[in-house]
Design an enzyme around this catalytic site. Structure first.
Site, PDB file in Angstrom:
ATOM      1  N   LYS A   1       0.816  -1.216   0.000  1.00 34.17           N
ATOM      2  CA  LYS A   1       0.000   0.000   0.000  1.00 34.17           C
ATOM      3  C   LYS A   1       0.852   1.270   0.000  1.00 34.17           C
ATOM      4  O   LYS A   1       0.612   2.194  -0.772  1.00 34.17           O
ATOM      5  CB  LYS A   1      -0.912   0.014   1.230  1.00 34.17           C
ATOM      6  CG  LYS A   1      -1.949  -1.077   1.283  1.00 34.17           C
ATOM      7  CD  LYS A   1      -2.844  -0.939   2.491  1.00 34.17           C
ATOM      8  CE  LYS A   1      -2.141  -1.183   3.815  1.00 34.17           C
ATOM      9  NZ  LYS A   1      -1.690  -2.576   3.977  1.00 34.17           N
ATOM     10  N   THR A   2       1.814   1.319   0.897  1.00 33.35           N
ATOM     11  CA  THR A   2       2.615   2.539   1.034  1.00 33.35           C
ATOM     12  C   THR A   2       3.378   2.833  -0.253  1.00 33.35           C
ATOM     13  O   THR A   2       3.405   3.978  -0.734  1.00 33.35           O
ATOM     14  CB  THR A   2       3.585   2.402   2.215  1.00 33.35           C
ATOM     15  OG1 THR A   2       2.835   2.238   3.423  1.00 33.35           O
ATOM     16  CG2 THR A   2       4.468   3.633   2.344  1.00 33.35           C
TER      17      THR A   2
ATOM     18  N   GLU B   1      -3.557   6.015   1.380  1.00 34.31           N
ATOM     19  CA  GLU B   1      -3.327   4.623   1.750  1.00 34.31           C
ATOM     20  C   GLU B   1      -4.502   4.164   2.600  1.00 34.31           C
ATOM     21  O   GLU B   1      -4.841   4.804   3.604  1.00 34.31           O
ATOM     22  CB  GLU B   1      -2.015   4.509   2.514  1.00 34.31           C
ATOM     23  CG  GLU B   1      -1.656   3.111   2.914  1.00 34.31           C
ATOM     24  CD  GLU B   1      -0.260   3.022   3.522  1.00 34.31           C
ATOM     25  OE1 GLU B   1      -0.022   2.060   4.277  1.00 34.31           O
ATOM     26  OE2 GLU B   1       0.580   3.897   3.256  1.00 34.31           O
TER      27      GLU B   1
END
Length: 478
Positions: free
Chosen positions: A126-127, A170
């Site tokens: 995600k990051t 995110e």
């Protein structure tokens, strides 16, 4: 597909918010955006940090330690994450004074209100994917707002209010907080069982992601991985009960993918990716190694295209991404030994990062310093973590980083080291974190690559290992 939940109630005003745990990656980003919007931001954290100093530079009041007295008169809401316990004195004071308490995700949803939101979800990646997309949109002059779970470069670079219409966020599934968001474009990178304190089964994970995708706005787009088992199952479920107002775009190496990965060519600590989409091929560079990061870049490309950004412009703009803190982040080199930092804490992430680093190490050995994260995760996945460490030439395993959890009977790092030895790995436990720099410096030889790995404070050991390799024992540790 799961029915769309009713809209969340409107958040209270956040003109004078107080953040408990303001130095955290998610909390600090929201605090920064509100400060940029002119709010009187205050908060507290357990220890001093570069993030706290960056927030103070924006005008925020940041206290070190938690005390009811830190809650200023005029505070109109208190923001907490799932890591904040009910007995926190500031939280208790807020409840006794009737001050509204917001979960971090509700605060982020309020920050995104009125913007065209792109939410990036998944068990892993995600990051990185959120960062890649935010940086590329910024490179194109679109001035997006964004909130990321890690710093892009300097402390405090994990968020920006931005002046453009898009907001890239995110979306964290760990505590189901991503159910609060209503994105125009949503990305699901993968779906695996993790966060065992909140998910009892993979079926619960699927159901949670179905709720998330059910909240995509009418006329929106879901970008979903065509390669990973969990996302294939999720896609199949959505297609059994399709939404006429939702476009689904798949990406990956699968021949059926709408955005198909044709090739990933390693180039040292970077790679070159070729994709086929809309009847043409595009080739672009990715500044971090590993197929998994290349696929993250393809997900970012697909999401940006779904938002209306021409892929031919977005692909080269992705080269502006130069990495995010702790995602195979080079920390330096000393005595011919390179040190890289990895946030990987789940076996899938560990395996992917170790395979990528193996390609970069060449003839040198890969030495890992691994710190398990959470007792619940170690209980369920410790054996798989140990088997992943067999990909390294040698590993040092620290004690479990507890984060928000209390110890569990019988759950120790031995679950990992025993499994690693059973897989033929050269692994040694080291309960004394401060002994690691000396230990690793004694193990490493010129040409080796040292990887500090884990979601806890193992990241702090990289600079100390470099100091010891350079012949400097570093400052005395109390």
């Amino acid at each position: 597909m799961a029915a769309t939940p009713p809209p969340q109630p409107a958040a209270p005003a956040m003109n004078s918010p107080h953040f408990i745990g303001i130095g955290g990656a998610g909390m600090s980003g929201i605090a920064k955006i509100l400060a940029q919007r002119g709010a009187r931001v205050a908060g507290s954290d357990a220890k001093e940090s570069a993030t706290a100093r960056a927030l103070r530079a924006l005008g925020a009041t940041v206290h070190i330690g938690h005390d009811a007295g830190h809650l200023a008169a005029g505070t109109d809401c208190v923001v907490v994450s799932s890591a904040i316990r009910e007995d926190n004195p500031e939280l208790a004071a807020a409840r006794s004074r009737g001050i509204p308490v917001l979960h971090r995700s509700d605060a982020l949803a309020a920050v995104m209100a009125g913007r065209r939101a792109i939410a990036v979800a998944g068990t892993h990646g995600k990051t990185t994917t959120t960062s890649m997309l935010a940086v590329a949109l910024r490179a194109l002059g679109l001035e997006p707002g964004y909130a990321i779970g890690g710093d892009l470069d300097t402390p405090g670079s994990n968020a920006e209010n931005g002046s453009g219409p898009w907001f890239v966020a995110e979306a964290d599934e760990s505590d189901r907080s991503f159910h609060r968001y209503t994105p125009e474009v949503a990305v699901v990178l993968n779906a695996e069982l993790d966060h065992h304190a909140n998910y009892a089964s993979l079926e619960e994970v699927y159901q949670s992601f179905e709720v998330f995708t059910g909240r995509i706005r009418p006329g929106g787009t879901l970008v979903v991985n065509a390669d990973q088992e969990g996302t294939r199952e999720l896609t199949a479920r959505l297609r059994r009960a399709p939404r006429a107002d939702l476009a689904v775009v798949t990406y990956g190496a699968d021949p059926s993918a709408d955005v198909r990965v044709v090739s990933v060519v390693p180039k040292g600590l970077s790679s070159e990716v070729t994709v086929a989409m809309a009847g043409r091929e595009l080739t672009f560079g990715v500044s971090v190694p590993g197929r998994h990061y290349a696929h993250n870049a393809v997900a970012a490309l697909a999401a940006g295209a779904a938002a209306g950004v021409p892929a031919a412009e977005l692909a080269p703009a992705l080269a502006a991404y130069t990495g995010v803190a702790r995602r195979l982040q080079p920390k330096g080199e000393a005595a011919g030994v390179r040190v890289v930092d990895s946030y990987a804490h789940h076996p899938t992430e560990m395996t992917a990062d170790l395979e990528a680093i193996r390609e970069c190490a060449g003839e040198g050995r890969v030495l890992v310093v691994f710190q398990p994260h959470l007792f619940s995760r170690t209980r369920e996945l410790g054996a798989e973590m140990g088997r992943a460490l067999a990909l390294a030439d040698a590993s040092v395993v620290l004690d479990i980083y507890p984060a928000r959890e209390d110890p569990l009977p019988g759950v120790t790092s031995a679950l990992i080291t025993d499994a690693a030895r059973g897989a033929g790995a050269d692994v040694r436990p080291e309960p004394d974190r401060d002994a690691v720099p000396e230990l690793v410096a004694g193990m490493a030889k010129p040409g080796d690559l040292v990887l500090t790995m884990g979601a806890g404070d193992v990241t702090d050991l990289g600079p100390r290992i470099l100091e010891r390799l350079a012949g400097d024992p570093g400052p005395a540790v109390p």
